[in-house]
Scaffold this motif. Structure first.
Motif: not given
Length: 439
Positions: A28-30, A72-79, A404-408, A427-439
């Motif tokens: 997972l690339h977070c 998941l480069r446009a996302h924050t991964c967490m437990p 997506p983004g920074d939850p803090l 069980y759930r994966q990002p859509t193409d629209d999610d990936a489009a928000g990559m920094p």
């Protein structure tokens, strides 16, 4: 409920939906990683998972990854999050009270399947289901891979006193009560120390994972008082001591001050709701190390619905208006006082799948976003007494969610979960629209 009935409901092929991505070794690339131990948000990380476990966690994202990777480069991964207070077999509606007389157990079983999946897809990979016949069987069906849902720590039937919040005959007329007879420990209703021991042993026989008691009156039960104490200290202590024999922890539903005091003094693990917590209860909870599970979501939900004519029976409506409106303020007081807090919503009162809104309410009441996220990860694992989840570390369960983004910076993003993995299965994966928000 008879296991054969529930098996019929849970094995029905009509509940099968799109197949999840099965567990294979992958990276997972977070873009960011939430460290639940420190409450810090770290930069780009790679999380290697396989065989249902986290195999490695390393800083940075490599140019290539063997076996493919989840971007998941446009996302924050967490437990994966844990909700410590749900009821998966039902969901509040104006028909809830009459349905108890019209529906069969299988009807509730079918409903629970959809509620379980909604909860999982909302980012909650574990839940503690605090009261209901369906949950232990639903837990087993999920563990067997027959339906999709979170890992369930099930209480089975709650333990109450006669006329108490979880007495299943509340609201019955005298003729029906006479025909059925008074419920006893098998049904979860006790009136003595011996009854208390028997009720816990019955929950063990039925396969519960945790014990739930209703230490005071409640909001939605068909009874006048929402806060009166409903056990003696000795009765609660008998529950706690017997539960300890079987390796159980005890959660205590409690709104009223005196009931909370008795439950804390008797040694329960957690107080649920805690509406009228006073300074003495705060002191006792800190002294005994008792956890607090606030359920702000349920409080706000019932307070709002109490404004609607006919949503609740008239005996319930004033309790919902009075108690529901108080819980968020109690939470703010408890957090400032330094009480240990675990995340819980009481969903089933409010709508399943909206569990993450509790984070927003916690932050509104003054808790930092990082602490709120810890309450549903590492702190929730402590409440459950497990050490294999709640953090993203090598050797732990591969339960991972991403937003997506920074939850803090913006806790509202918890309502937009883009990725859910439980035990290494996606069980759930990002859509193409999610990936489009990559920094």
């Amino acid at each position: 409920m008879r296991p054969a009935l529930l098996t019929l409901a849970l094995l029905c092929p009509s509940v099968a939906l799109a197949a999840p991505v099965v567990d294979t070794a992958r990276d997972l690339h977070c873009g960011r990683l939430f460290d639940a131990r420190s409450g810090q948000l770290l930069g780009p990380h790679t999380v290697r998972v396989g065989d249902g476990r986290i195999q490695a966690v390393s800083a940075g994202i490599p140019a290539t990854s063997p076996g493919g990777a989840v971007d998941l480069r446009a996302h924050t991964c967490m437990p994966g999050w844990t909700d410590l207070h749900v009821h998966l077999e039902d969901q509040s509606s104006p028909q809830s009270y009459s349905e108890g007389f019209r529906l069969d157990p299988v009807d509730y079983a079918f409903r629970s399947v959809g509620y379980a999946e909604k909860t999982l897809l909302a980012g909650f990979t574990s839940v503690r289901d605090l009261g209901g016949d369906v949950a232990p069987h639903l837990r087993d069906a999920i563990n067997q891979g027959r339906v999709r849902g979170p890992r369930i720590f099930a209480a089975g039937r709650s333990i109450a006193t006669t006329g108490g919040h979880a007495d299943p005959t509340n609201g019955f007329n005298s003729t029906l009560s006479h025909l059925l007879g008074p419920p006893g420990p098998t049904e979860g209703v006790i009136n003595s120390i011996d009854d208390a021991r028997q009720a816990v042993r019955q929950r063990y026989k039925e396969g519960s994972d945790v014990i739930k008691i209703t230490a005071t009156g409640g909001v939605l039960s068909y009874a006048r008082s929402g806060d009166a104490p409903q056990f003696t200290v000795d009765e609660v202590k008998a529950v706690v001591d017997t539960a300890r024999d079987y390796g159980y922890r005890v959660a205590a539903h409690a709104h009223g001050t005196e009931g909370m005091k008795r439950a804390v003094l008797a040694g329960v693990t957690s107080i649920e709701h805690g509406t009228y917590m006073d300074d003495e209860v705060v002191r006792l909870m800190k002294q005994h190390g008792t956890w607090y599970v606030p359920t702000i979501s349920a409080g706000r939900f019932v307070a709002e619905k109490a404004k609607i004519d006919g949503y609740f029976p008239e005996v319930v409506r004033p309790k919902a208006a009075r108690i529901g409106a108080q819980i968020q303020d109690t939470f703010a007081k408890a957090y400032k006082a330094g009480i240990k807090i675990g995340f819980g919503t009481d969903m089933g009162v409010g709508p399943h799948g909206e569990n993450a809104r509790e984070f927003i309410y916690m932050v509104e009441a003054g808790m930092p976003a990082a602490v709120a996220l810890q309450s549903a990860t590492i702190r929730a694992a402590e409440v459950l007494g497990v050490d294999d989840q709640g953090v993203i570390e090598a050797g732990k369960r591969a339960d991972i969610v991403a937003v997506p983004g920074d939850p803090l910076a913006d806790i509202g993003v918890v309502m937009d979960v883009a990725f859910v993995m439980k035990d290494g299965t996606v069980y759930r994966q990002p859509t193409d629209d999610d990936a489009a928000g990559m920094p």
